[in-house]
Design an enzyme around this catalytic site. Structure first.
Site, mmCIF file in Angstrom:
data_model
loop_
_atom_site.group_PDB
_atom_site.id
_atom_site.type_symbol
_atom_site.label_atom_id
_atom_site.label_comp_id
_atom_site.label_asym_id
_atom_site.label_seq_id
_atom_site.Cartn_x
_atom_site.Cartn_y
_atom_site.Cartn_z
ATOM 1 N N SER A 86 33.522 43.772 36.569
ATOM 2 C CA SER A 86 34.038 42.610 35.866
ATOM 3 C C SER A 86 33.077 42.233 34.740
ATOM 4 C CB SER A 86 34.279 41.467 36.853
ATOM 5 O OG SER A 86 35.058 40.448 36.254
ATOM 6 N N GLU A 116 44.842 44.021 39.179
ATOM 7 C CA GLU A 116 43.748 43.122 38.788
ATOM 8 C C GLU A 116 44.182 41.656 38.766
ATOM 9 O OE1 GLU A 116 40.650 44.019 38.155
ATOM 10 O OE2 GLU A 116 40.600 46.045 37.350
ATOM 11 N N HIS A 147 41.597 42.496 41.688
ATOM 12 C CA HIS A 147 40.292 42.433 41.031
ATOM 13 C C HIS A 147 39.193 42.285 42.083
ATOM 14 C CE1 HIS A 147 37.769 41.808 37.522
ATOM 15 N NE2 HIS A 147 37.262 40.706 38.047
#
Length: 538
Positions: A220, A343, A443
């Protein structure tokens, strides 16, 4: 030599290798044994960035002369801690947060890098949207990675939020100084990461690591930091391979946008630009509160943008990372890059403003991009037309997923593959519970797979409907690929498909699921609708 003498020497050597005391450039630290590894936690790599050092580039910590305990994580950067972060509640919050942790396999000899015997090193940069996160989160426990891979692992804390990723440097002149005087430095969060890598270069041999064999990896915001550091001349030579997981690599902005964000923050806290120095007088938790308001306002007002992010146009990032990669100016080092299949479900579940997930916010994002860059006028209709169900079901969130993660990673893989070995993946694996709930391979879902850090049996909620044995098998393969790469080999494992390099012709991508598979150009029609031009905000 008698056998008894030989045994004695062998034991002395083993004790030396497994000593819990290691000498750094500024003092000695004592760690602990954790199963098959040794660990040292909370080692300062920079001085406390407090007082006059707030908003300034990191400097070396003062030396210490007593043996320093290194058995607990250092403080986490000021932030709002969410329960979902799964961070040890005993870890304090403090501006004095610039510390790192080291895990080394038993037998990693101090100073071994000098004679060519050092272990490969993996340096981790955590994610969290540039305003949350800590190395003390459960997912980042690196003991299994170090033990299984016979590697030295380092995890790094860095400044977050307003203290690390809002650029006040443009205010320095009006604040009575310059960025090199009494004002503000830019990109201090990235500077912290670079300073940590310099610490690794100077000190990791004492822990049995090879400073000439470093893989930088992150997820990320941490993954985007990896890409930013590849594009930074200040980080050149500090690492030799890179892995970027779910990296929003286009969320790096020019100085005009950064300056508007900084001015808005000053308005929120009631400080005039000419008195910006007063930011140093505010309580750090007050900065966190005001920063939360800034995050919601910026991402809500211009969907698809972040209030807190790296800025290009300084000595850290002279140019936008994707421009650097496209022109072949990034270091030509091996790279693994990829994203997760679902995600955006994480951001919907957390009600996060960082990713637009409604039809209105997605369409507003395209309008704002076109206002910022007129050459993309009409791009939104072309792109959304490639999603058959749009705007029904989850397709707005899928568009946002591709805008924030998937397409930027593809654009970067295309660029880097022209000059250096590049591998691309998509993580698709989800436990039965995550599939049934529609969360899927969301995610950050891959973190426990990479680190082998699933909670003990019966305590991991994602296995509420079973699936643990399968997930452990997937984790073993994924971890083995990452470790092979860190050792300087191709990221291949036995009894699994060979992972070919990515190129613009075949676009071969590893799909990580119950069984690994290599697919040529997955979702080709959607990729073609987005086109080769990097669609992003300035």
């Amino acid at each position: 030599m008698s056998s008894a003498e030989g045994t004695s020497i062998w034991r002395m050597t083993l004790v030396g290798q497994e000593s819990l005391i290691r000498q750094t450039a500024v003092g000695a630290v004592r760690g602990r044994r954790e199963g098959g590894v040794l660990s040292w936690k909370g080692i300062p790599f920079a001085a406390a960035p407090v007082g006059d050092r707030r908003f300034r580039r990191p400097i070396a910590p003062p030396p210490w002369h007593e043996l320093r305990d290194a058995t607990r994580y250092g403080p986490m950067a000021p932030q709002k801690v969410l329960r979902s972060m799964e961070v040890d509640p005993s870890i304090p919050i403090s501006e004095d947060c610039l510390s790192l942790n080291v895990w080394a396999p038993r037998g990693a000899r101090p100073g071994s890098a000098r004679d060519g015997g050092g272990k490969p090193v993996m340096v981790w940069i955590h994610g969290g949207g540039y305003f949350q996160g800590s190395t003390g989160q459960r997912y980042y426990d690196a003991r299994h990675l170090a033990e299984n891979g016979d590697v030295v692992v380092v995890t790094v804390n860095y400044r977050l939020g307003v203290l690390g990723f809002v650029d006040f440097s443009n205010l320095s002149a009006s604040a009575g100084g310059s960025s090199f005087g009494h004002g503000f430095d830019s990109n201090v969060g990235l500077r912290d990461q670079i300073f940590a890598l310099e610490w690794v270069r100077e000190n990791i041999a004492a822990f049995g690591g090879d400073p000439g064999n470093v893989t930088l990896f992150g997820e990320s915001a941490g993954g985007a930091s990896v890409i930013a550091l590849m594009a930074s001349p200040l980080a050149t030579g500090l690492f030799h391979r890179a892995i970027a997981q779910s990296a929003p690599v286009t969320s790096v902005y020019g100085q005009p946008r950064a300056a508007s964000v900084a001015r808005r923050f000053l308005e929120i806290v009631g400080i005039e630009p000419e008195h910006a120095q007063r930011l140093r007088d505010l309580d750090p938790l007050d900065l966190v509160e005001a920063g939360a308001e800034l995050v919601h306002e910026v991402s809500g007002g211009v969907p698809g943008t972040l209030a807190m992010a790296p800025v290009h146009g300084d000595d850290v990032l002279p140019d936008a990372p994707l421009a650097v990669f496209s022109e072949g100016r990034a270091p030509r080092i091996p790279l693994i890059i990829g994203t997760n299949h679902d995600e955006s479900s994480f951001f919907k579940l957390m009600r996060s403003p960082l990713l637009p997930i409604t039809t209105a916010s997605v369409e507003r994002m395209f309008v704002e991009i076109a206002a910022d860059r007129p050459e993309f006028e009409g791009a939104g209709a072309r792109i959304t037309g490639a999603y058959p169900a749009y705007p029904r079901r989850r397709t707005p969130a899928e568009v946002s997923r591709d805008a924030g993660f998937r397409m930027p990673s593809i654009w970067l893989a295309e660029a880097h593959s022209r000059f250096a070995p590049t591998w691309m993946y998509r993580f698709d694996h989800a436990t039965p519970l995550l599939r049934v709930t529609g969360i899927g391979a969301t995610h950050a879902a891959e973190l426990a797979y990479v680190f082998g850090s699933f909670a003990p049996r019966g305590k991991e909620i994602v296995f509420g409907l079973g699936g643990r044995p399968e997930a452990l098998r997937v984790s073993k393969r994924m971890q083995a690929r990452w470790l092979a790469f860190a050792n300087g080999w191709a990221p291949d494992v036995e009894s699994a498909p060979e992972w070919p390099r990515y190129d613009e012709g075949e676009r071969r991508t590893l799909i990580i699921d119950r069984d690994d598979a290599v697919v040529d150009d997955p979702d080709a029609e959607i990729r073609e609708a987005w086109g080769p031009e990097v669609l992003s905000f300035r």
